[in-house]
Design a protein around this motif. Sequence first.
Motif, PDB file in Angstrom:
ATOM      1  N   GLU A   1       4.683  12.504  -4.041  1.00  0.00           N
ATOM      2  CA  GLU A   1       3.664  12.879  -5.013  1.00  0.00           C
ATOM      3  C   GLU A   1       3.281  14.359  -4.871  1.00  0.00           C
ATOM      4  N   ALA A   2       3.126  14.796  -3.620  1.00  0.00           N
ATOM      5  CA  ALA A   2       2.671  16.172  -3.391  1.00  0.00           C
ATOM      6  C   ALA A   2       3.832  17.155  -3.380  1.00  0.00           C
TER       7      ALA A   2
ATOM      8  N   LYS B   1      -5.333  10.649  -4.979  1.00  0.00           N
ATOM      9  CA  LYS B   1      -4.772  10.035  -6.182  1.00  0.00           C
ATOM     10  C   LYS B   1      -4.197   8.658  -5.880  1.00  0.00           C
ATOM     11  N   LEU B   2      -3.462   8.555  -4.792  1.00  0.00           N
ATOM     12  CA  LEU B   2      -2.814   7.282  -4.456  1.00  0.00           C
ATOM     13  C   LEU B   2      -3.718   6.368  -3.630  1.00  0.00           C
ATOM     14  N   ASN B   3      -4.887   6.881  -3.246  1.00  0.00           N
ATOM     15  CA  ASN B   3      -5.785   6.139  -2.366  1.00  0.00           C
ATOM     16  C   ASN B   3      -5.048   5.703  -1.098  1.00  0.00           C
ATOM     17  N   TYR B   4      -4.452   6.682  -0.487  1.00  0.00           N
ATOM     18  CA  TYR B   4      -3.635   6.396   0.700  1.00  0.00           C
ATOM     19  C   TYR B   4      -4.498   6.154   1.935  1.00  0.00           C
ATOM     20  N   GLN B   5      -4.096   5.164   2.736  1.00  0.00           N
ATOM     21  CA  GLN B   5      -4.737   4.889   4.024  1.00  0.00           C
ATOM     22  C   GLN B   5      -3.644   4.779   5.075  1.00  0.00           C
TER      23      GLN B   5
ATOM     24  N   ALA C   1       0.840  -1.183   0.000  1.00  0.00           N
ATOM     25  CA  ALA C   1       0.000   0.000   0.000  1.00  0.00           C
ATOM     26  C   ALA C   1       0.880   1.240   0.000  1.00  0.00           C
ATOM     27  N   PRO C   2       0.347   2.351  -0.535  1.00  0.00           N
ATOM     28  CA  PRO C   2       1.128   3.592  -0.521  1.00  0.00           C
ATOM     29  C   PRO C   2       1.343   4.076   0.915  1.00  0.00           C
TER      30      PRO C   2
END
Lengths: 336, 336
Positions: free
Chosen positions: B16-17, B47-51, B7-8
């Motif tokens: 990314e940011a 965008k990355l669907n980060y959790q 996962a990211p």
Amino acid sequence: MKKDFSAPTMKDVAREAGVALGTVSKVVNGLPVGDSYRIRVEAAIRKLNYQVNSYAQGLKANRTYTVALLIPNTIDPFYASLTYYINVALMKKRYRMLLCATDYDPRQEQEYVMMAQQNKVDGIIGLTYNPHLIVDENTPFVAIDRSMGPKIPCVACDNFAGGQIAAEKLADLGCKHAAFLRSGSALSNEPNKRKAGFEAGCLSRGLSYEMKILNDGDPIEEFEHFISEHIQDGKLSFDGIFCVTDRLAYHVLHILHRFQIRVPEDVQLIGFDGIRTFGSMDYHCSTIVQPVPDMAEMCVDLLLRENTMAKPPLVCLPVTYAYGGTTLEEDIHADR
Amino acid sequence: MKKDFSAPTMKDVAREAGVALGTVSKVVNGLPVGDSYRIRVEAAIRKLNYQVNSYAQGLKANRTYTVALLIPNTIDPFYASLTYYINVALMKKRYRMLLCATDYDPRQEQEYVMMAQQNKVDGIIGLTYNPHLIVDENTPFVAIDRSMGPKIPCVACDNFAGGQIAAEKLADLGCKHAAFLRSGSALSNEPNKRKAGFEAGCLSRGLSYEMKILNDGDPIEEFEHFISEHIQDGKLSFDGIFCVTDRLAYHVLHILHRFQIRVPEDVQLIGFDGIRTFGSMDYHCSTIVQPVPDMAEMCVDLLLRENTMAKPPLVCLPVTYAYGGTTLEEDIHADR
DNA sequence: GTCAAAACATGAAACGTTACATGAAATATA
DNA sequence: TATATTTCATGTAACGTTTCATGTTTTGAC
């Protein structure tokens, strides 16, 4: 409830035993270590009362050995029983279980799925009612009683056979005209097969039947109305009832008693699920029994199965008929 | 069930940011961050669907926001109900619940307590039967229905008052001689107070009574024997029964029916717990109702209370009497 | 007695987060 | 304009494990 004390770590154990960190790790995980080291480390562990920190383990391994169970509640006896057996099956495999009572609320169901993706659990077993539930590709998920697409295995009892058995049983016990009762809120699609099975059974045995949907809001009133429509000179126009759940059958039985209709003499009743309220007691009514322990075991098996390819989309487990006093039958239980 | 995709992480989001790691952390935790940064980070998260990874969080914070519930099973309706309401109460406070069905096994109970100390949970709520259960000083623990020493708060209903109310009710409804039935396996001490309360109630109303312990192995046989000892010319020598649990009352009721003894005409019956099998249905018998939702809420409150000093050793919640058809009474439910 | 090989303890790096000290930029003060 | 002050992003150091390349010791062979 703050945890302000700090538990001993591997580092502490290593210092105490005079060995390296990695050695302690090996001892803890049962990997081969020289005997003299092992003894010293074990002594240190006992002395400091060391316990591994599972967050740290989880962080490294990306695994919690925890599974979430999504279920409406644990008060309904069927859900309660499923919950218990799934818990036992998971324990056997050394997995922990997070209980998530969803209260039939799609929003909560979705929330719990998100939680799983936050790495709080390794997988989910779900008896859900959200038709739009979004489950991430890489979150292992096993559904109960509800097909959720080809990628997600579903465990259910043989609902069709259950309905069929019920119809055949009623016919064999002398019924001529049956009523099929179901509640309105059957959001899950699997139980609809009970109806199909019942119809097939009726057809094969030449049993006529009619269907009535009882609204969940007030099934009592609806059923009373149904009865008054079908009663003439104190006699019912049907002599057999198949209720889609034991819960419904329980309601219906009470109402029949209130109407002074004798069960099973005047009308025979078969339910579905196989609920026994106080553990080892008798069934509330004659019923089609779901193999709950097997279903639970199967859910866990499927969820923990490593090989994704070996996951069938639907596992159907056999049901059995059980006598519970509401059908005419050699009364095998009475002489106990 | 392997999680092989990665996962990211916050790092990915930061890259990314085009911001620093700490900035992402702040955004995730809702801490003040400049607007231009926040927008970029939020976009990257989407965008990355980060959790967030909760192991890492747990490792840092030494907190899981998870509580373990130790309970024999979820099949017994009383336990099932307790489980549900505790689950709901914990959710309300944004805590997760690990369900640990112990099956009355002291070894398992102890094992789960150890688990809690391994930082897998922040605290424990336990309805346990192990009299030698060892609970670490710094593991928050709340007991249900069982005092475990001055350091550990216990939540129970007012068992004494319950027994008393039952006795007084029976007396007020015309009983002259009562039977007090309990099962043998009352390992917990709180329910013994039901007996004391019943005795006090009998005394105050001049009701005579006798006590019978029914072995859990075969309560049916034992009760049958008890009845045959107390029956003469088809008449029982007692006219009121107080069962220490609804479960027992359920058994007893069946046996009474088998003996053709009418309830409540020949003998009145009061149970304890307030079980209603299918949710909103009637009680199985007239009973003393435990305030399960309140008890659940109280357990959670006590467990999560930060101030250790403010934890009373015993919280006793009020019970109520409920009519359930097995006592003589204005039959308020019949005309529904 | 020397050397090669096996056995095995070591300790640093990494897992993904949070907290804090640092420093740069922006604003306010004189 | 120069300095003091605030603001706020930055990046590093933990948190407690596991893993793996490294280095040390022991064993066996000649």
